[in-house]
Design an enzyme around this catalytic site. Structure first.
Site, PDB file in Angstrom:
ATOM      1  N   GLY A   1       1.477   4.793   3.394  1.00 35.10           N
ATOM      2  CA  GLY A   1       2.466   4.144   2.837  1.00 35.10           C
ATOM      3  C   GLY A   1       3.465   4.836   1.976  1.00 35.10           C
ATOM      4  O   GLY A   1       4.726   4.766   2.063  1.00 35.10           O
TER       5      GLY A   1
ATOM      6  N   GLY B   1       0.705  -1.256   0.031  1.00 34.68           N
ATOM      7  CA  GLY B   1      -0.085  -0.018  -0.062  1.00 34.68           C
ATOM      8  C   GLY B   1       0.794   1.147   0.097  1.00 34.68           C
ATOM      9  O   GLY B   1       0.614   2.109   0.614  1.00 34.68           O
TER      10      GLY B   1
ATOM     11  N   TYR C   1     -13.773  -3.744  10.197  1.00 33.00           N
ATOM     12  CA  TYR C   1     -12.413  -2.949  10.054  1.00 33.00           C
ATOM     13  C   TYR C   1     -11.871  -2.948  11.640  1.00 33.00           C
ATOM     14  O   TYR C   1     -10.732  -3.421  11.748  1.00 33.00           O
ATOM     15  CB  TYR C   1     -12.818  -1.626   9.901  1.00 33.00           C
ATOM     16  CG  TYR C   1     -11.684  -0.616   9.563  1.00 33.00           C
ATOM     17  CD1 TYR C   1     -10.635  -0.657   8.705  1.00 33.00           C
ATOM     18  CD2 TYR C   1     -11.145   0.058  10.823  1.00 33.00           C
ATOM     19  CE1 TYR C   1      -9.518   0.294   8.373  1.00 33.00           C
ATOM     20  CE2 TYR C   1      -9.796   0.916  10.847  1.00 33.00           C
ATOM     21  CZ  TYR C   1      -9.271   0.800   9.590  1.00 33.00           C
ATOM     22  OH  TYR C   1      -8.130   1.865   9.521  1.00 33.00           O
TER      23      TYR C   1
ATOM     24  N   ALA D   1     -12.459  -4.971  13.914  1.00 35.39           N
ATOM     25  CA  ALA D   1     -11.986  -6.326  14.377  1.00 35.39           C
ATOM     26  C   ALA D   1     -10.645  -6.781  13.640  1.00 35.39           C
ATOM     27  O   ALA D   1      -9.871  -7.505  14.409  1.00 35.39           O
ATOM     28  CB  ALA D   1     -13.101  -7.422  14.044  1.00 35.39           C
TER      29      ALA D   1
HETATM   30  N1  LIG Z   1      -6.244   7.043   7.351  1.00 37.30           N
HETATM   31  C1  LIG Z   1      -6.471   6.800   8.518  1.00 37.30           C
HETATM   32  O1  LIG Z   1      -7.158   7.480   9.369  1.00 37.30           O
HETATM   33  C2  LIG Z   1      -5.999   5.807   9.215  1.00 37.30           C
HETATM   34  C3  LIG Z   1      -5.413   4.574   8.480  1.00 37.30           C
HETATM   35  N2  LIG Z   1      -4.778   3.508   9.149  1.00 37.30           N
HETATM   36  C4  LIG Z   1      -4.337   2.255   8.347  1.00 37.30           C
HETATM   37  O2  LIG Z   1      -3.148   2.595   7.704  1.00 37.30           O
HETATM   38  C5  LIG Z   1      -3.126   1.822   6.541  1.00 37.30           C
HETATM   39  C6  LIG Z   1      -2.891   2.878   5.364  1.00 37.30           C
HETATM   40  O3  LIG Z   1      -4.090   3.453   5.139  1.00 37.30           O
HETATM   41  P1  LIG Z   1      -4.123   4.849   4.403  1.00 37.30           P
HETATM   42  O4  LIG Z   1      -3.017   5.248   3.885  1.00 37.30           O
HETATM   43  O5  LIG Z   1      -5.044   5.771   5.241  1.00 37.30           O
HETATM   44  O6  LIG Z   1      -5.005   4.420   3.217  1.00 37.30           O
HETATM   45  P2  LIG Z   1      -5.123   4.751   1.655  1.00 37.30           P
HETATM   46  O7  LIG Z   1      -6.245   4.240   1.014  1.00 37.30           O
HETATM   47  O8  LIG Z   1      -4.696   6.315   1.468  1.00 37.30           O
HETATM   48  O9  LIG Z   1      -3.809   4.104   0.990  1.00 37.30           O
HETATM   49  C7  LIG Z   1      -3.784   2.635   1.042  1.00 37.30           C
HETATM   50  C8  LIG Z   1      -3.172   1.968  -0.156  1.00 37.30           C
HETATM   51  O10 LIG Z   1      -3.254   0.638  -0.119  1.00 37.30           O
HETATM   52  C9  LIG Z   1      -3.407   0.164  -1.581  1.00 37.30           C
HETATM   53  N3  LIG Z   1      -4.206  -0.995  -1.395  1.00 37.30           N
HETATM   54  C10 LIG Z   1      -5.692  -1.174  -0.849  1.00 37.30           C
HETATM   55  N4  LIG Z   1      -5.955  -2.351  -1.034  1.00 37.30           N
HETATM   56  C11 LIG Z   1      -4.797  -3.059  -1.661  1.00 37.30           C
HETATM   57  C12 LIG Z   1      -4.539  -4.355  -1.827  1.00 37.30           C
HETATM   58  N5  LIG Z   1      -5.515  -5.328  -1.758  1.00 37.30           N
HETATM   59  N6  LIG Z   1      -3.550  -4.848  -2.237  1.00 37.30           N
HETATM   60  C13 LIG Z   1      -2.368  -3.984  -2.455  1.00 37.30           C
HETATM   61  N7  LIG Z   1      -2.499  -2.854  -2.216  1.00 37.30           N
HETATM   62  C14 LIG Z   1      -3.810  -2.151  -1.545  1.00 37.30           C
HETATM   63  C15 LIG Z   1      -4.370   1.398  -2.160  1.00 37.30           C
HETATM   64  O11 LIG Z   1      -4.145   1.275  -3.463  1.00 37.30           O
HETATM   65  C16 LIG Z   1      -3.573   2.580  -1.411  1.00 37.30           C
HETATM   66  O12 LIG Z   1      -2.596   2.833  -2.338  1.00 37.30           O
HETATM   67  C17 LIG Z   1      -4.304   1.006   6.510  1.00 37.30           C
HETATM   68  O13 LIG Z   1      -3.966  -0.163   7.100  1.00 37.30           O
HETATM   69  C18 LIG Z   1      -5.293   1.750   7.500  1.00 37.30           C
HETATM   70  O14 LIG Z   1      -6.076   0.817   8.000  1.00 37.30           O
HETATM   71  C19 LIG Z   1      -4.815   3.405  10.605  1.00 37.30           C
HETATM   72  C20 LIG Z   1      -5.616   4.216  11.128  1.00 37.30           C
HETATM   73  C21 LIG Z   1      -5.996   5.405  10.757  1.00 37.30           C
HETATM   74  C1  LIG Z   2     -12.637   5.335   7.524  1.00 42.66           C
HETATM   75  C2  LIG Z   2     -11.353   4.475   7.707  1.00 42.66           C
HETATM   76  C3  LIG Z   2     -10.428   5.304   8.221  1.00 42.66           C
HETATM   77  C4  LIG Z   2     -10.000   4.571   9.646  1.00 42.66           C
HETATM   78  C5  LIG Z   2      -9.536   5.397  10.533  1.00 42.66           C
HETATM   79  C6  LIG Z   2      -9.206   4.752  11.946  1.00 42.66           C
HETATM   80  O1  LIG Z   2      -8.380   3.855  11.709  1.00 42.66           O
HETATM   81  C7  LIG Z   2      -9.413   5.762  12.916  1.00 42.66           C
HETATM   82  C8  LIG Z   2      -8.747   5.565  14.180  1.00 42.66           C
HETATM   83  C9  LIG Z   2     -10.112   5.724  15.174  1.00 42.66           C
HETATM   84  C10 LIG Z   2      -9.984   6.302  16.570  1.00 42.66           C
HETATM   85  C11 LIG Z   2      -9.166   7.397  16.765  1.00 42.66           C
HETATM   86  C12 LIG Z   2      -9.165   7.779  18.012  1.00 42.66           C
HETATM   87  C13 LIG Z   2      -8.263   8.708  18.351  1.00 42.66           C
HETATM   88  C14 LIG Z   2      -8.132   9.101  19.772  1.00 42.66           C
HETATM   89  C15 LIG Z   2      -6.959  10.122  20.483  1.00 42.66           C
HETATM   90  O2  LIG Z   2      -6.673  11.213  19.874  1.00 42.66           O
HETATM   91  C16 LIG Z   2      -6.972   9.843  21.865  1.00 42.66           C
HETATM   92  O3  LIG Z   2      -7.796  10.749  22.406  1.00 42.66           O
HETATM   93  C17 LIG Z   2      -6.945   8.638  22.445  1.00 42.66           C
HETATM   94  C18 LIG Z   2      -5.961   8.612  23.848  1.00 42.66           C
HETATM   95  C19 LIG Z   2      -5.750   7.112  24.252  1.00 42.66           C
HETATM   96  C20 LIG Z   2      -4.177   6.899  24.126  1.00 42.66           C
HETATM   97  O4  LIG Z   2      -3.479   7.260  23.372  1.00 42.66           O
HETATM   98  O5  LIG Z   2      -3.947   5.912  24.779  1.00 42.66           O
END
Ligand SMILES: NC(=O)C1=CN([C@@H]2O[C@H](COP(=O)(O)OP(=O)(O)OC[C@H]3O[C@@H](n4cnc5c(N)ncnc54)[C@H](O)[C@@H]3O)[C@@H](O)[C@H]2O)C=CC1
Ligand SMILES: CCCCCC(=O)CC\C=C/C=C/C=C/[C@@H](O)[C@@H](O)CCCC(=O)O
Length: 261
Positions: free
Chosen positions: A18, A12, A151, A153
């Protein structure tokens, strides 16, 4: 510390978190394989990086990480091109509650597969020189919410798997450090998928609740997640660490109670 002579693979890696990590790795002089499903984005990314860092420092490998054989080939192709493998970032993830089986495949099964493949190329068990693996989870594993049950889970699963594998590595003397990174909301295209019925299915009706959380907790820049990632790569004392990155506390670690009987 320089990563000169080291080779990294980032799933990714073509956009979002990434992409920021790939940039940091190249700035530290590592060679990088960008493994991503999105061909257009991956090719654009490589062109930009070649312009900035010169040709031969990174390669783009188009691959769907949920296709086991394709992922195996991507690892092999990285080693064929750059001669070795030292750093693996299992970062690719999706947010699809409608096709939730796919979400499990990409976010959890592929992270497990990517970890096992990384070990085949880096573990002393296989006669290799060691290395480091970082699996990307989320703060969603600590603060569950109604709009992303599957997600959430998968992100719990990534933490449990990574911690258990880190213990297996230290007790089995793999020579590989395995850590997990949990970002809060990050400003990437993934974040906008929460508004789309195609992604969220019936849970799309909770999108306002999701947006309220984003307003409350704030949104992080991808560069800060890359900074956390580099710390996990460089700090050789870390194995089984669960790094959290939030607006309120910045880069910090989750602490667990010691195991009891
Ligand atoms: N953006 C957010 O708020 C958060 C993201 N994450 C995690 O961070 C990681 C990266 O997310 P982002 O950069 O935000 O997402 P994004 O959607 O901006 O980038 C993800 C990249 O992964 C690639 N991708 C998706 N499915 C794929 C597959 N089957 N095979 C190969 N590549 C694939 C996409 O083409 C894309 O380039 C993910 O695991 C996401 O769950 C975690 C917490 C918060
Ligand atoms: C739509 C897909 C995007 C996925 C988004 C995520 O994966 C988001 C993450 C979800 C929750 C984030 C919560 C953040 C909380 C903090 O700012 C903080 O208040 C929590 C403090 C707890 C700690 O750091 O121990």
């Amino acid at each position: 510390m320089s990563l000169y002579g080291k080779v990294a693979l980032v799933t990714g890696g073509a956009q979002g978190i990434g992409r920021a990590v790939v940039q940091s790795l190249l700035l530290s002089s590592a060679k990088v394989a960008v493994v991503d499903l999105n061909k257009t984005c991956g090719e654009e990314c490589k062109t930009q990086l070649d312009t900035e860092f010169g040709e031969g420092h990174c390669t783009f490998i188009q691959c769907d990480v949920s296709h086991g054989d394709a992922l195996r080939d991507a690892f092999q192709s990285t080693v064929d091109q750059f001669g070795r493998l030292d750093i693996v970032i299992n970062n690719a993830g999706i947010n699809n509650e409608k096709n939730w089986e796919k979400t499990i495949q990409v976010n959890l099964t592929s992270v497990i597969k990517g970890t096992y493949l990384a070990l085949e190329h880096m573990s002393k068990e296989y006669g290799k020189e060691g290395g480091t693996i970082i699996n990307v989870s989320s703060m969603a594993a600590f603060m569950h919410s109604p709009h992303q049950p599957v997600y959430t889970a998968t992100k719990h699963g990534v933490i449990g798997f990574t911690r258990a594998m880190a213990d297996a590595s230290s007790q089995g003397d793999y020579g590989v450090r395995i850590n997990v990174l949990c970002p809060a909301f990050v400003d990437t295209p993934l974040l906008h998928s929460v508004e789309q019925e195609d992604n969220m299915g019936k849970f799309v009706k909770f999108k306002d609740d999701f947006k309220l959380r984003m307003d409350k907790f704030g949104v992080l820049p991808p560069s800060l997640i890359a900074e956390g990632m580099m710390r996990l790569i460089m700090d050789t004392s870390l194995n089984g660490a669960v790094m959290k990155i939030t607006c309120s506390k910045g880069i910090h670690f989750h602490s667990y109670e010691p195991m009891s009987a």
